[in-house]
Write a protein that holds these residues in place. Structure first.
Motif, PDB file in Angstrom:
ATOM      1  N   TYR A   1       0.745  -1.287   0.049  1.00  0.00           N
ATOM      2  CA  TYR A   1       0.067  -0.040   0.090  1.00  0.00           C
ATOM      3  C   TYR A   1       1.101   1.306   0.089  1.00  0.00           C
ATOM      4  O   TYR A   1       1.992   1.401   0.605  1.00  0.00           O
ATOM      5  N   PRO A   2       0.631   2.442  -0.763  1.00  0.00           N
ATOM      6  CA  PRO A   2       1.272   3.724  -0.658  1.00  0.00           C
ATOM      7  C   PRO A   2       1.526   4.062   0.606  1.00  0.00           C
ATOM      8  O   PRO A   2       0.625   4.034   1.359  1.00  0.00           O
ATOM      9  N   PRO A   3       2.502   4.799   0.785  1.00  0.00           N
ATOM     10  CA  PRO A   3       2.889   5.655   2.066  1.00  0.00           C
ATOM     11  C   PRO A   3       1.728   6.510   2.142  1.00  0.00           C
ATOM     12  O   PRO A   3       1.830   7.882   1.289  1.00  0.00           O
ATOM     13  N   VAL A   4       1.003   6.907   3.023  1.00  0.00           N
ATOM     14  CA  VAL A   4       0.336   8.160   3.505  1.00  0.00           C
ATOM     15  C   VAL A   4       1.003   8.745   4.716  1.00  0.00           C
ATOM     16  O   VAL A   4       1.079   8.225   5.678  1.00  0.00           O
ATOM     17  N   ASP A   5       1.082  10.024   4.588  1.00  0.00           N
ATOM     18  CA  ASP A   5       1.899  10.776   5.466  1.00  0.00           C
ATOM     19  C   ASP A   5       0.740  11.290   6.719  1.00  0.00           C
ATOM     20  O   ASP A   5       0.324  12.574   6.825  1.00  0.00           O
TER      21      ASP A   5
ATOM     22  N   LYS B   1      -3.365  24.512   3.809  1.00  0.00           N
ATOM     23  CA  LYS B   1      -4.857  24.920   3.834  1.00  0.00           C
ATOM     24  C   LYS B   1      -5.740  23.516   3.387  1.00  0.00           C
ATOM     25  O   LYS B   1      -6.915  23.484   3.895  1.00  0.00           O
ATOM     26  N   VAL B   2      -5.371  22.814   2.519  1.00  0.00           N
ATOM     27  CA  VAL B   2      -5.948  21.297   2.470  1.00  0.00           C
ATOM     28  C   VAL B   2      -6.160  20.834   3.674  1.00  0.00           C
ATOM     29  O   VAL B   2      -7.462  20.176   4.094  1.00  0.00           O
ATOM     30  N   ALA B   3      -5.139  20.526   4.471  1.00  0.00           N
ATOM     31  CA  ALA B   3      -5.110  19.867   5.805  1.00  0.00           C
ATOM     32  C   ALA B   3      -6.060  20.500   6.819  1.00  0.00           C
ATOM     33  O   ALA B   3      -6.999  19.933   7.452  1.00  0.00           O
ATOM     34  N   ASP B   4      -6.169  21.926   6.670  1.00  0.00           N
ATOM     35  CA  ASP B   4      -7.178  22.819   7.627  1.00  0.00           C
ATOM     36  C   ASP B   4      -8.775  22.435   6.985  1.00  0.00           C
ATOM     37  O   ASP B   4      -9.445  22.084   7.999  1.00  0.00           O
ATOM     38  N   TYR B   5      -9.144  22.349   5.942  1.00  0.00           N
ATOM     39  CA  TYR B   5     -10.288  22.041   5.294  1.00  0.00           C
ATOM     40  C   TYR B   5     -10.614  20.348   5.808  1.00  0.00           C
ATOM     41  O   TYR B   5     -11.758  20.474   6.162  1.00  0.00           O
TER      42      TYR B   5
ATOM     43  N   MET C   1      -9.426  10.309   6.601  1.00  0.00           N
ATOM     44  CA  MET C   1      -9.622   9.419   7.992  1.00  0.00           C
ATOM     45  C   MET C   1      -8.679   9.767   8.748  1.00  0.00           C
ATOM     46  O   MET C   1      -8.789   9.668  10.072  1.00  0.00           O
ATOM     47  N   ALA C   2      -7.170  10.045   8.567  1.00  0.00           N
ATOM     48  CA  ALA C   2      -6.325  10.667   9.396  1.00  0.00           C
ATOM     49  C   ALA C   2      -6.482  11.672  10.382  1.00  0.00           C
ATOM     50  O   ALA C   2      -6.113  11.910  11.343  1.00  0.00           O
ATOM     51  N   CYS C   3      -7.700  12.528   9.860  1.00  0.00           N
ATOM     52  CA  CYS C   3      -8.237  13.830  10.582  1.00  0.00           C
ATOM     53  C   CYS C   3      -9.599  13.223  11.275  1.00  0.00           C
ATOM     54  O   CYS C   3     -10.249  14.136  11.814  1.00  0.00           O
TER      55      CYS C   3
ATOM     56  N   LYS D   1      -7.392   5.539  13.563  1.00  0.00           N
ATOM     57  CA  LYS D   1      -6.653   4.341  13.850  1.00  0.00           C
ATOM     58  C   LYS D   1      -6.479   3.612  12.560  1.00  0.00           C
ATOM     59  O   LYS D   1      -5.389   2.899  12.105  1.00  0.00           O
ATOM     60  N   ARG D   2      -7.593   3.607  11.653  1.00  0.00           N
ATOM     61  CA  ARG D   2      -7.540   2.855  10.567  1.00  0.00           C
ATOM     62  C   ARG D   2      -6.734   3.407   9.571  1.00  0.00           C
ATOM     63  O   ARG D   2      -6.049   2.838   8.758  1.00  0.00           O
ATOM     64  N   ALA D   3      -6.480   4.889   9.510  1.00  0.00           N
ATOM     65  CA  ALA D   3      -5.550   5.575   8.676  1.00  0.00           C
ATOM     66  C   ALA D   3      -4.088   5.171   8.790  1.00  0.00           C
ATOM     67  O   ALA D   3      -3.395   5.191   7.986  1.00  0.00           O
ATOM     68  N   GLU D   4      -4.003   4.934  10.217  1.00  0.00           N
ATOM     69  CA  GLU D   4      -2.469   4.728  10.261  1.00  0.00           C
ATOM     70  C   GLU D   4      -1.962   3.375   9.780  1.00  0.00           C
ATOM     71  O   GLU D   4      -0.693   3.009   9.972  1.00  0.00           O
ATOM     72  N   MET D   5      -2.808   2.683   9.529  1.00  0.00           N
ATOM     73  CA  MET D   5      -2.530   1.324   8.811  1.00  0.00           C
ATOM     74  C   MET D   5      -1.831   1.643   7.709  1.00  0.00           C
ATOM     75  O   MET D   5      -0.992   0.701   6.999  1.00  0.00           O
ATOM     76  N   PHE D   6      -1.921   2.816   7.045  1.00  0.00           N
ATOM     77  CA  PHE D   6      -1.286   3.044   5.659  1.00  0.00           C
ATOM     78  C   PHE D   6      -0.237   4.147   5.863  1.00  0.00           C
ATOM     79  O   PHE D   6       0.152   4.750   4.743  1.00  0.00           O
ATOM     80  N   GLY D   7       0.371   4.190   6.963  1.00  0.00           N
ATOM     81  CA  GLY D   7       1.576   5.156   6.980  1.00  0.00           C
ATOM     82  C   GLY D   7       2.780   5.004   6.700  1.00  0.00           C
ATOM     83  O   GLY D   7       2.865   3.883   5.951  1.00  0.00           O
ATOM     84  N   ARG D   8       3.706   5.765   6.721  1.00  0.00           N
ATOM     85  CA  ARG D   8       5.064   5.743   5.954  1.00  0.00           C
ATOM     86  C   ARG D   8       5.909   4.296   6.289  1.00  0.00           C
ATOM     87  O   ARG D   8       6.585   3.919   5.732  1.00  0.00           O
TER      88      ARG D   8
END
Length: 300
Positions: free
Chosen positions: A122-126, A196-200, A223-225, A279-286
């Motif tokens: 799976y790709p690395p999501v920051d 700004k994207v992270a803020d939205y 999901m990380a948010c 928690k689900r998002a963290e499964m796809f971390g770097r």
């Protein structure tokens, strides 16, 4: 080039084949169309991290021609180029020594069109770039390039009917056409900075993903948010989003089905726990990605 890039795709194989990797022991290409076609020597191991066999040449070919409204000599030219591109792509597909797929969905497509096996990474999501926000403002969010393939038109039609606020971050050649169709409750911002994207993402009620993707990084960032994702129930999102836990799926690629999914979320929004979604998002971390890639390279 920015305006006419869709007509220049036939030059990309030549561009890829001009790279010289003769001095390297291992080369990793990251490919969703052409990079797998690089030329390497017999002593160089080529690992291809494939995000998708080129869609407009294979399963999306007929849809690509329809949605871009090619006609006359232009249509004939594009059809001929696509035919030649499929021939090149099939030959180029045999060049890597090992394929990695960014999802089970992509693995199936590599098997179908290239007749090759692959390992899913799976790709690395920051995810560490985002933080959980328990407070939500009264708007839904899309972050995407605005092209027909992304199916943003379904969201525009659905939210025109729902009357709910929708913010669309991103740009593309289809934006002006969709802006004409959108009611006042829909806002187009164009491209924005990562901050700004992270803020939205932190402030939205839920994230809307109307198209089919091979994986889809933006929904994982949402999901990380701690934000639930309302998405078309096909493709790579079936591997990241969990129905009723981290999001809601709609099953038909039309605005009516999407509108029903949004209403379903609104009727059941209290069941979504931001901490569980995060928690689900963290499964796809770097870290997981880097460890997998390091192991694969060392084995090479």
């Amino acid at each position: 080039v920015r305006k006419r890039y869709r007509y220049l795709f036939s030059l990309m194989p030549l561009a890829m084949e001009r790279f010289d990797f003769s001095k390297y022991d291992v080369v990793i290409s990251s490919s969703n169309s052409y990079a797998h076609g690089i030329l390497t020597g017999t002593n160089t191991r080529h690992i291809c991290y494939c995000h998708s066999p080129m869609r407009y040449c294979w399963d999306w070919a007929h849809q690509y021609l329809k949605e871009n409204k090619f006609s006359g000599m232009k249509l004939r030219y594009i059809r001929e180029r696509l035919h030649k591109m499929r021939a090149w792509d099939k030959v180029a597909a045999d060049r890597p020594d090992l394929y990695l797929a960014n999802s089970v969905n992509t693995k199936k497509r590599i098997g179908k069109y290239y007749r090759l096996d692959s390992e899913v990474v799976y790709p690395p999501v920051d995810v560490d770039r985002f933080s959980v926000s328990k407070n939500s403002e009264d708007f839904f969010l899309i972050v995407s390039t605005i092209t027909p393939f992304k199916k943003i038109d379904l969201a525009v039609e659905a939210f025109n009917k729902l009357g709910k606020k929708l913010v669309i971050i991103g740009d593309g050649y289809w934006r002006k056409e969709l802006e004409k169709k959108a009611e006042n409750n829909i806002t187009f911002t164009g491209f924005l900075s990562d901050e700004k994207v992270a803020d939205y993402l932190a402030r939205c009620r839920a994230f809307i993903f109307p198209g089919e993707e091979d994986f889809g990084i933006a929904p994982v960032e949402a999901m990380a948010c701690g934000k639930p994702v309302i998405a078309y129930g096909k493709g790579g999102l079936l591997e990241s989003v969990v129905e009723g836990e981290t999001g809601v799926f709609f099953d038909k690629p039309n605005s009516e089905s999407l509108a029903k999914a949004v209403q379903k979320y609104l009727d059941n929004s209290q069941i979504f726990n931001p901490g569980v979604i995060r928690k689900r998002a963290e499964m796809f971390g770097r870290e997981e990605f880097e460890e997998r890639i390091r192991r694969i390279v060392e084995q090479s």
